[in-house]
Design a protein around this motif. Sequence first.
Motif, PDB file in Angstrom:
ATOM      1  N   TRP A 143      44.154  46.553  27.873  1.00 19.20           N
ATOM      2  CA  TRP A 143      45.004  45.559  27.462  1.00 19.20           C
ATOM      3  C   TRP A 143      45.504  44.543  28.451  1.00 19.20           C
ATOM      4  O   TRP A 143      46.742  44.868  29.093  1.00 19.20           O
ATOM      5  CB  TRP A 143      46.258  45.914  26.517  1.00 19.20           C
ATOM      6  N   PRO A 144      44.901  43.383  29.128  1.00 11.45           N
ATOM      7  CA  PRO A 144      43.500  43.082  28.805  1.00 11.45           C
ATOM      8  C   PRO A 144      42.689  43.797  29.933  1.00 11.45           C
ATOM      9  O   PRO A 144      41.517  43.923  29.705  1.00 11.45           O
ATOM     10  CB  PRO A 144      43.551  41.737  29.074  1.00 11.45           C
ATOM     11  N   GLU A 200      52.527  46.737  34.123  1.00 14.12           N
ATOM     12  CA  GLU A 200      52.732  46.332  35.554  1.00 14.12           C
ATOM     13  C   GLU A 200      51.682  45.912  36.177  1.00 14.12           C
ATOM     14  O   GLU A 200      51.827  44.776  37.004  1.00 14.12           O
ATOM     15  CB  GLU A 200      53.541  47.711  36.308  1.00 14.12           C
ATOM     16  N   PHE A 201      50.496  46.144  36.058  1.00 17.35           N
ATOM     17  CA  PHE A 201      49.352  46.145  36.926  1.00 17.35           C
ATOM     18  C   PHE A 201      48.708  44.680  36.206  1.00 17.35           C
ATOM     19  O   PHE A 201      47.852  44.032  36.884  1.00 17.35           O
ATOM     20  CB  PHE A 201      48.307  47.326  37.035  1.00 17.35           C
ATOM     21  N   ILE A 202      48.923  44.461  35.004  1.00 16.08           N
ATOM     22  CA  ILE A 202      48.543  43.109  34.273  1.00 16.08           C
ATOM     23  C   ILE A 202      49.024  41.854  35.204  1.00 16.08           C
ATOM     24  O   ILE A 202      48.074  41.048  35.587  1.00 16.08           O
ATOM     25  CB  ILE A 202      48.672  43.163  32.984  1.00 16.08           C
ATOM     26  N   LYS A 203      50.330  42.323  35.600  1.00 14.79           N
ATOM     27  CA  LYS A 203      50.675  41.012  36.262  1.00 14.79           C
ATOM     28  C   LYS A 203      50.063  40.926  38.057  1.00 14.79           C
ATOM     29  O   LYS A 203      49.799  39.746  38.372  1.00 14.79           O
ATOM     30  CB  LYS A 203      52.320  41.441  36.637  1.00 14.79           C
ATOM     31  N   ARG A 224      47.585  37.854  39.243  1.00  9.83           N
ATOM     32  CA  ARG A 224      47.986  37.231  40.737  1.00  9.83           C
ATOM     33  C   ARG A 224      46.557  37.255  41.649  1.00  9.83           C
ATOM     34  O   ARG A 224      46.414  36.419  42.646  1.00  9.83           O
ATOM     35  CB  ARG A 224      48.879  37.529  41.381  1.00  9.83           C
ATOM     36  N   LEU A 225      46.054  38.305  41.494  1.00  8.00           N
ATOM     37  CA  LEU A 225      44.720  38.619  42.420  1.00  8.00           C
ATOM     38  C   LEU A 225      43.453  38.179  41.853  1.00  8.00           C
ATOM     39  O   LEU A 225      42.416  38.150  42.416  1.00  8.00           O
ATOM     40  CB  LEU A 225      44.691  40.091  42.798  1.00  8.00           C
ATOM     41  N   SER A 227      39.357  44.732  37.478  1.00  9.16           N
ATOM     42  CA  SER A 227      39.678  44.840  36.302  1.00  9.16           C
ATOM     43  C   SER A 227      39.808  46.063  35.576  1.00  9.16           C
ATOM     44  O   SER A 227      40.117  46.503  34.484  1.00  9.16           O
ATOM     45  CB  SER A 227      38.370  44.207  35.460  1.00  9.16           C
ATOM     46  N   ARG A 228      39.826  47.189  36.363  1.00  9.40           N
ATOM     47  CA  ARG A 228      40.036  48.520  35.942  1.00  9.40           C
ATOM     48  C   ARG A 228      40.888  49.292  36.879  1.00  9.40           C
ATOM     49  O   ARG A 228      40.848  48.911  38.323  1.00  9.40           O
ATOM     50  CB  ARG A 228      38.807  49.102  36.027  1.00  9.40           C
TER      51      ARG A 228
END
Length: 474
Positions: free
Chosen positions: A260-261, A280-283, A287-288, A296-297
């Motif tokens: 997600w996503p 947290e890691f979606i943000k 940015r990267l 993506s994982r």
Amino acid sequence: MREHRGVSREELQQSGLMAVAILLVLGVVAAWSVLVPGVSAWENIVVAVIGSLRLTGPVAAAFAAWVAVRRRRGTGGRSLTPWQAVRAPLAILVVTGGAFTATVMVLAVRTMITEQAGRLLPSGLVMGVAGLALYVVIGWVVGWLLPWTITPVLAGLGCYSLFTWLCHGPTWADRLAPATREPYDPFQGLNAAAFTDQTLWLVGVSAALLLGWAAVVTRQALVLAAALIAVLAAGTGMARLFTEEQPVSAQQIVYSCQEWPIMVCVHPGMRAGLPELGSEFIKIASRLAGTPGEFSRVEQHPRRDGSALSAGVIAIHVDDLAAGFAEKAADEFVDGLAARCDATPAAGYRDIVAAWLRGEPLPGGPLAEHRYAAAWFSGLTDVQRRDWLRLYYTDFTGCRLQSTHFGGQSGQTAQTGQYGQPGQGAGGTSTGPEPRSGPGHQAPGGPPPPGTGVPSAPWRAPFAEGGTPPSPRG
């Protein structure tokens, strides 16, 4: 009230019930403090109940010493049969073992409410009981040999100091104590064979101490022979403990994942942390995106794991699910993207980019050129910052960022002295850079036009496609 060998039966019953209650409360409290927060795994429970021995063990030793002192005073020097000698310490083992079992049941009920990963190792629980038996035997022997009023306190403190030293002493000593290595590593798991060897050692040394004491008290050769057999068992367990091979790699884990996503995967015992980690890691992933560091994982890995990762996959480390665990994992990941900078100017530029990746306010930095760069970088949109990072990603990771990467011209982002230190205006106040317009405008990071001494405009957004260039913010 009828007396029984120096202590009344009613007193024995009351003290036994009190000992069970105290051991149960201490066991639950101590086990709860050892539990790794948020880890829903049976191995975590096993480690916790074994870890509770650090408090319940000395209390059991003190209780055994108290009964031994009263029993020694009640015998009046009379000779004892082997059964009379070992009956009381065995009864204490039953009492303390019941308290240990009650502690396990309390934690088991708590864990059965929710789904647990892993498996419950009976060998670990048996080892815990064997460790508790060693505490009891030590307390009993000390109480019998030193029938003083203060002996129970000395026995409890002595056991606590001895086993604390074994757990935190030399590497060879921690295997002899009734404990596990802490903190518990969900990826490493628990070794059932090691628990079996440790149980053999603990049972052997406990039986050797108890039977050796009984042989001295009863003067029975058969009891002494049994004690020698127990010594052999203890030696076998010790030899197996010191020769067993330590696991060098983590066990295979079937991840629990959420997409997600991006895909975020963790140890199944930590699946409760998926929503926070994903948020947290979606943000950071956004940015990267489009840079050499895009992913993506996200996979949780043990800290000692050095296995290669596929393209687009990053490894994170989560020790527990205590408050702030997701932010801690994100900070650790971002901090590991770029090399540490020894030089102060380069470190300040690195901190600016890292703060943006974390979603934190941009730091001003210790130098005027850092404040100039932070103001320039804050004037870019996230799209422009991603384009900037895509071009200068290797400079960021290699600690090669300079003032020219942030709209400044080398050596002229601030009024500097001979050695590049910020200049001072009237009254000793440090003067920051003042952007000027003119023919010297250039893209950040590019070389200044030949023959010009005008710094490039800090508000110039080099990668904006359409729209009005942003203005710098302080």
